[in-house]
Write a protein that holds these residues in place. Structure first.
Motif, mmCIF file in Angstrom:
data_model
loop_
_atom_site.group_PDB
_atom_site.id
_atom_site.type_symbol
_atom_site.label_atom_id
_atom_site.label_comp_id
_atom_site.label_asym_id
_atom_site.label_seq_id
_atom_site.Cartn_x
_atom_site.Cartn_y
_atom_site.Cartn_z
ATOM 1 N N VAL A 1 0.844 -1.191 0.000
ATOM 2 C CA VAL A 1 0.000 0.000 0.000
ATOM 3 C C VAL A 1 0.880 1.241 0.000
ATOM 4 N N THR B 1 -2.742 -0.773 -3.557
ATOM 5 C CA THR B 1 -3.959 0.002 -3.322
ATOM 6 C C THR B 1 -3.632 1.190 -2.426
ATOM 7 N N ILE C 1 -3.837 3.971 0.529
ATOM 8 C CA ILE C 1 -4.325 4.270 1.866
ATOM 9 C C ILE C 1 -4.153 5.772 2.059
ATOM 10 N N ASP D 1 -3.852 6.236 8.002
ATOM 11 C CA ASP D 1 -3.593 4.796 7.909
ATOM 12 C C ASP D 1 -2.102 4.502 7.975
ATOM 13 N N THR E 1 -3.665 -2.041 9.208
ATOM 14 C CA THR E 1 -4.732 -1.074 9.001
ATOM 15 C C THR E 1 -5.979 -1.843 8.590
ATOM 16 N N TRP E 2 -7.072 -1.109 8.385
ATOM 17 C CA TRP E 2 -8.314 -1.777 7.975
ATOM 18 C C TRP E 2 -8.533 -1.576 6.483
ATOM 19 N N TRP E 3 -9.244 -2.505 5.881
ATOM 20 C CA TRP E 3 -9.579 -2.409 4.459
ATOM 21 C C TRP E 3 -10.874 -3.158 4.212
ATOM 22 N N GLN E 4 -11.712 -2.583 3.390
ATOM 23 C CA GLN E 4 -12.879 -3.315 2.922
ATOM 24 C C GLN E 4 -12.557 -3.865 1.544
ATOM 25 N N GLU F 1 -13.942 5.747 -2.857
ATOM 26 C CA GLU F 1 -13.631 4.969 -1.655
ATOM 27 C C GLU F 1 -12.468 5.573 -0.871
ATOM 28 N N THR F 2 -11.497 6.150 -1.579
ATOM 29 C CA THR F 2 -10.359 6.752 -0.885
ATOM 30 C C THR F 2 -10.794 8.009 -0.143
ATOM 31 N N ARG G 1 -12.584 6.921 2.853
ATOM 32 C CA ARG G 1 -11.639 6.493 3.883
ATOM 33 C C ARG G 1 -11.090 7.691 4.640
#
Length: 734
Positions: free
Chosen positions: A165, A182, A184, A188, A198-201, A640-641, A644
């Motif tokens: 990331v 991807t 972040i 993050d 970290t978290w991710w969907q 989505e970013t 976040r």
């Protein structure tokens, strides 16, 4: 496997957030890398490639659990890259209260964005980042070494079948080598430094099949420009892409794949991953030999003593390459995909993107006839300034001169690339033609340094983004094209094909004159619930203490779809790390509508269009809106970013497409930003928006997905963001 709406899963995030803190409750067992794995990861026979890679890096899963699209997971990525924004992440890291990195070898610092800035202030910032890297034993690449994404490819931080990331939106580029890259955001990155996680969907996964073979004269840039222009209705928004198609993939060089993966960001995707094949393996083998020759140029390798043995690069070495050849990871035959898109490469001709939008893609044959004069041309950025790109441009431009009145700027993607171009003679060809050299870095692509577009100017660029105002004045126009077309345009003084200036180039008449062949199939299981509801249909989510059940305010409507972060928060402010919130509030939406500052009031509910917050991962796009006093942002859909960033920084966000469509229909879109005199009561935990307008009276809307804000979002809002949440939680555990 059905795709689960975000709103129904967001309640599960709370337990995954707490997985951050498990780091402090058990002994450090070391950082897992792909190279240390002796056996393949046990993956489900129905998982796609994205899910299988995530499975390797998800931690805290129940025994035997197989991850799926839609799930929130805690991930421990192989690497995390930060660039000039490292300074801002350092501040966040220190505020958390942690004294050292959980896994120093996980982090990479690369200085690449504002490298032309030689002010004392910027040089001090760069020095502080370098010293911080030394203090924590983090790999560091100074200004001039190149663009971070290119470095991660060259040095193997992005490696096949790994998850890497970066606090930058173009981390999608790593997919060109089969790495799940991807973006972040800064908060993050600080969390990963502190906890390793970290978290991710896991996003919906779209299969994109590239059929046929790319014709001579067409490039990887033409592929992605065409995809962005033809599939321009958010078909891949907030999705991860798996590229497939044996014949089509084989016709693409690894450099073409990097270009395509890089610009899946502009297409709206969170990742774009190519399969690992013999072309990938051959490129990696060649890198082993190249890195052997340049090993003394990388100070970071001194951390890996040879102990008298033959040099072995810590990331790109024959042992790791043998492992991925021996145990390849591929999507299962019955894997689930949300959508299936196709593009026949044999029907593709050179295309140009713009002006000022990647969603506008025009065949070069049509655009050339319009005689669009240009003022500036750019061959630079992480998407198209590798050695092969510079060579392609040099072939077109050799023996010619840049047109009078045109400035042609060139920067290599890295110092290694520039050295290769110098050794091949391509660099000198570009200089002889009149190119103006910039240091290896981002520069004009991010709107920093010399060479920016001025009022009324037209530019053509081999970069990846042509948003209004990004490369200079909001009153300029920017087109995107391949290196060959950019070079030809610089010579011709107008947007032109290589054949116009070079007799050896393919003529446009040799390409198919018909539109490229495409298709799309949508899995019916992904349909979401967005229909209006009555009060009787309300379903509540538990409201945490100190979290408001409802918010009231007038709707402030900024109608534009694809509102990008450059419009929300201009790039020229992005690396001014010491700007106070009050100043950030004053420049919010500056590139979109300067009148926003006069119109917006504290307490407003801002309503945007669809794909709000697309573009870069800059955190200030969310924090500036919040600083302006906007208590809630509603959009038809959100990048989505950006979502976040909003969640991490306690900016409340909702997706209510029906409300946006009604505003466009009734209030209209003639004015960029306008007060509506529509007053809303938003039931945050119920997912209900009740609007009272003078024209239509009261109307009730349901939030996309049908549910309100879950406990995770509430927790972060009450704590005033993820940074504070982690700090408070660590204190509690200590």
């Amino acid at each position: 496997m059905a795709f689960f709406p975000r709103s129904k899963l967001i309640n599960t995030l709370s337990s995954n957030l707490k997985c951050y803190l498990s780091t402090y409750k058990r002994r450090n067992t070391g950082f897992r890398t792909f190279a240390s794995l002796n056996t393949p990861i046990d993956t489900s026979p129905s998982q796609n490639l994205i899910e299988k890679i995530v499975q390797k890096y998800a931690v805290g899963l129940p025994p035997g659990h197989k991850v799926r699209s839609g799930e929130f997971v805690t991930i421990q990525p192989e690497h995390v890259m930060t660039h000039d924004n490292t300074a801002a992440v350092m501040t966040k890291f220190k505020s958390i209260g942690v004294q050292k990195f959980k896994f120093p070898q996980q982090a990479v610092f690369t200085l690449d964005h504002d490298v032309q800035n030689k002010s004392d202030k910027n040089l001090k910032k760069y020095f502080s980042i370098q010293e911080f890297a030394k203090q924590h034993n983090v790999d560091f690449y100074p200004a001039g070494r190149g663009i971070g994404h290119q470095i991660l490819i060259e040095e193997g931080y992005a490696f096949p079948y790994t998850l890497t990331v970066a606090s930058d939106s173009h981390s999608n580029m790593y997919g060109g080598v089969g790495c799940l890259g991807t973006p972040i955001v800064r908060t993050d990155a600080a969390a990963i430094w502190a906890t390793g996680k970290t978290w991710w969907q896991i996003p919906p996964v779209v299969k994109v099949e590239l059929k046929g073979q790319l014709q001579k004269g067409a490039t990887g840039k033409d592929v992605i420009v065409t995809l962005c222009g033809l599939f321009n209705n958010d078909e891949v928004l907030n999705c991860a892409i798996e590229f497939t198609g044996d014949e089509g993939i084989r016709s693409l060089s690894l450099e073409d794949r990097l270009t395509i993966a890089n610009m899946t960001t502009e297409w709206g995707a969170l990742a774009g991953v190519f399969p690992v094949d013999e072309i990938t393996i051959q490129w990696l083998r060649q890198r082993v030999a190249k890195l052997e020759l340049t090993k003394f140029e990388n100070e970071n390798l001194l951390k890996h003593p040879s102990n008298g043995q033959q040099f072995k690069h810590p990331r790109i070495n024959h042992e790791r390459i043998d492992a991925i050849e021996r145990d390849p990871i591929k999507a299962s035959p019955n894997a689930y995909y949300a959508k299936y898109l196709t593009l026949d490469l044999s029907t593709l001709s050179p295309h140009v993107s713009g002006p000022n939008s990647v969603k506008i893609s025009t065949p070069l044959s049509e655009l050339e006839k319009r005689n669009i004069a240009i003022n500036k041309a750019y061959l630079l950025s992480c998407v198209n300034s590798r050695a092969t790109d510079l060579h392609a441009a040099a072939q077109v431009i050799q023996g010619k001169k840049v047109a009078e009145g045109v400035k042609f700027y060139v920067a290599a993607a890295s110092s290694e690339v520039q050295k290769d171009a110098e050794n091949s003679g391509d660099w000198q060809i570009l200089l002889d033609a009149g190119a103006k050299v910039l240091p290896a870095g981002c520069g004009p692509c991010i709107g920093l340094g010399v060479g920016l577009l001025e009022d009324g100017e037209v530019g053509i660029s081999a970069t990846n983004r042509n948003y209004k105002g990004r490369m200079g004045s909001p009153n300029a126009q920017t087109y995107l094209a391949s290196p060959e077309v950019v070079a030809a345009s610089a010579i011709a003084g107008k947007i032109a094909s290589p054949s116009l200036v070079s007799s050896s180039a393919m003529t446009l008449s040799s390409f198919n004159s018909h539109p490229p062949k495409i298709s799309i199939t949508i899995n019916p299981e992904i349909a979401s619930i967005t229909s209006p509801v009555t009060h009787a249909q309300e379903s509540a989510t538990q409201t945490l203490s100190n979290f408001p059940e409802s918010i009231h305010g007038e709707l402030l409507f900024c109608h534009a779809d694809n509102m990008n972060t450059d419009a929300i928060y201009p790039g020229k402010y992005t690396y001014m790390d010491d700007l106070p919130l009050e100043y950030m509030a004053k420049v919010a939406m500056e590139n979109y509508d300067p009148n926003f500052q006069k119109i917006a009031k504290s307490g407003d509910i801002l309503v945007g269009g669809f794909n709000f917050g697309t573009g870069s991962s800059r955190e200030q796009a969310a924090t500036a809106i919040k600083a302006k006093g906007i208590q809630l942002l509603i959009a038809g859909s959100l990048s989505e970013t950006f979502k976040r960033n909003g969640i991490n920084n306690a900016l409340l966000l909702l997706e209510v497409p029906d409300l946006v469509n009604d505003l466009k229909k009734i209030i209209g879109t003639r004015t960029l930003c306008q007060r509506t005199n529509w007053h809303a009561k938003v039931l945050l935990t119920k997912g209900i928006v009740i609007v009272d307008s003078a024209d239509d009276g009261e109307k009730v809307y349901r939030v996309k997905g049908g549910s309100g804000l879950g406990s995770s979002v509430q927790e972060l809002w009450v704590a005033d963001g993820l940074e504070n949440w982690i700090r408070q939680s660590i204190v509690k555990n200590v």
